[in-house]
Motif scaffolding. Sequence first.
Motif, PDB file in Angstrom:
ATOM      1  N   ASP A  22      22.771 -57.692  45.100  1.00 58.95           N
ATOM      2  CA  ASP A  22      23.173 -56.967  43.880  1.00 58.95           C
ATOM      3  C   ASP A  22      24.500 -57.497  43.350  1.00 58.95           C
ATOM      4  OD1 ASP A  22      20.917 -55.539  44.391  1.00 58.95           O
ATOM      5  OD2 ASP A  22      21.919 -53.666  44.917  1.00 58.95           O
TER       6      ASP A  22
ATOM      7  N   THR B 182      20.194 -53.450  40.456  1.00 59.72           N
ATOM      8  CA  THR B 182      20.209 -52.692  41.716  1.00 59.72           C
ATOM      9  C   THR B 182      18.912 -52.917  42.480  1.00 59.72           C
ATOM     10  OG1 THR B 182      21.507 -50.967  40.643  1.00 59.72           O
ATOM     11  CG2 THR B 182      20.528 -50.433  42.775  1.00 59.72           C
ATOM     12  N   SER B 183      19.045 -53.111  43.785  1.00 61.51           N
ATOM     13  CA  SER B 183      17.876 -53.132  44.678  1.00 61.51           C
ATOM     14  C   SER B 183      17.699 -51.719  45.224  1.00 61.51           C
ATOM     15  CB  SER B 183      18.089 -54.119  45.819  1.00 61.51           C
ATOM     16  OG  SER B 183      18.308 -55.416  45.333  1.00 61.51           O
ATOM     17  N   GLU B 184      16.656 -51.064  44.805  1.00 66.50           N
ATOM     18  CA  GLU B 184      16.435 -49.675  45.205  1.00 66.50           C
ATOM     19  C   GLU B 184      15.482 -49.591  46.392  1.00 66.50           C
ATOM     20  OE1 GLU B 184      15.216 -47.205  42.018  1.00 66.50           O
ATOM     21  OE2 GLU B 184      17.164 -47.252  41.008  1.00 66.50           O
TER      22      GLU B 184
ATOM     23  N   SER C  43      13.126 -46.995  48.854  1.00 70.64           N
ATOM     24  CA  SER C  43      12.472 -45.696  48.991  1.00 70.64           C
ATOM     25  C   SER C  43      11.575 -45.756  50.217  1.00 70.64           C
ATOM     26  CB  SER C  43      11.646 -45.352  47.740  1.00 70.64           C
ATOM     27  OG  SER C  43      10.663 -46.336  47.496  1.00 70.64           O
TER      28      SER C  43
ATOM     29  N   THR D 106      15.641 -53.033  40.035  1.00 68.73           N
ATOM     30  CA  THR D 106      15.766 -52.271  38.794  1.00 68.73           C
ATOM     31  C   THR D 106      17.045 -52.686  38.072  1.00 68.73           C
ATOM     32  OG1 THR D 106      16.972 -50.444  39.823  1.00 68.73           O
ATOM     33  CG2 THR D 106      14.543 -50.321  39.823  1.00 68.73           C
TER      34      THR D 106
END
Length: 555
Positions: free
Chosen positions: A365, A383-385, A387, A405
């Motif tokens: 990022d 951003t590397s998200e 989940s 994202t």
Amino acid sequence: LIGRLDLEFRRGLCVLTGETGAGKSILLDALGLGLGERADARLVRHGASQASVTARFEPIADHPARAILAEQGIGAEDDLLLLRRVLSADGRSRAFVNDQPVSIGLLKRIGGTLVEVHGQFESQRLLDPAYHRVLLDAFGGFPDLLQSTSAAFDAWRAASEARIEAADAIAAAQRDEEFFRHAADELTELAPQPGEESRLAERRALMMHAEQLLEAINGAARSLADTDGAEARLQSAARELERVAERAGKRLNEVIAALDRALNETTEAMMLLDRVSDSLDLDPNALDHAEERLFALRALARKHAVDVDDLAALADGFSAKLTALEDGSAVHERLRREEDVALAPYVDAANRLRKARTEAATSLDAGVNAELKTLKLGKAVFTSEFSPLDEGAWNEAGFDRVAFTAAINPGAPAGPLNKIASGGEMARFMLAIKAVLAEADPLPTVVFDEVDAGVGGAVAAAVGERLAKLANGCQVLVVTHSPQVAARGTHHWRVSKSEQAMGQAKAEDMTRVWTSVEVLDDPDRKEEIARMLAGAKVTDEARAAADSLLAGAAE
């Protein structure tokens, strides 16, 4: 716009320039066609029967495309890879790889390992969330963690499948428990024996004809044993000959010996007849019993759809299932404990992998956001998200879902790149990401279509610098209107459009517009960059500026 065109792109940064409308996008359409993208019949020139595109590649020995070729049984010559697409005027298309016909899907699969186009098509891998985790892992460089997580997952999955299989077997047995018990009791009561059917059938047939057999046996015995029977006559004949045997020399010896043998055989036959007679059972109850058992065995065999001789094994099988059912709870509990034991190392490995990914994402990022600032996207945030996956979706790569994202404007929510960025912004995002991921994602060829749209000056120079940097590790093709980007090129092509005579034809068809591409040498390249700087009229000042740009790019 194109009659026939042959282009050979070299290593490094390959720049294509030209006036708006000259046909640069048509070249990318042609490339997309050769890579398996959707075909449009409008690409075929009016009056032509078909359009054909061939793309030739020279991938390295261990390139993934070669593995696909081997998987499909497609040979290669001289280490070349030829992708060909033929599009008919009616919209039908055919695909070929190394001159072997293939599906469009396979052509696209192979093409996807060779070229990535940004700004023109919608299939970029960098926009596919399914690929983001793979890219992050490659960027982070932790193959040992990935391998240990995969091994632990395989062990856990094997233990889980064993437990599930046992549970399914127990559940199935419980559903059929009443049937199993009834069938087992029925078989136990009858107690079938292997080979019993043939023995009972033979005995039944014998008892059904016992009276006739006994009458014949008794008659034969009388014929042999009565005073006027065979035995008495043989004995009498032997005595007669023995009285005169000495007078006949040895002539009667063989006859007397034969009579002795016949007498012995007759005696044995009488004994056998007595034995058979004694074995005959004339009790009608015995016949009824044999028939009842034989019919009961055959009825039970039909009920279970097996042969009579298989009933004994069937009884053992039902008993085994009932025993397993009784022991099932203990077995399932043991397998559940083994599954829990196998799960712990996987969770530990996946957590360590998540930690490593988090650290890699922080670095990724930061690198991408630093690149975005120089590309006039300083307000955008990449951003590397992460989940978590549902437990049912855990896999050999851990239990993380990764998605790239971005938020273009301050305060705006982050979202997928292809949803929140315009075409120009998208291309610059891709350039920033590719610049950071260059070593982790070594795709042989990357194409950028007008990555410099809407920028100029220092920003355009930064775009050119980033493209040149990216071209150090792969072949980069860029379609550009920016002189700053063009000056950074290792090789330069100019796309132009002109009217050309077509020979003898109707007056209105005497000329046609054609697109052509020419390779520029150093003087022509300076003149083209000067044109890009000055516009319609190239001035000495523009040429001087072009010299300055080229000199700066060479430093």
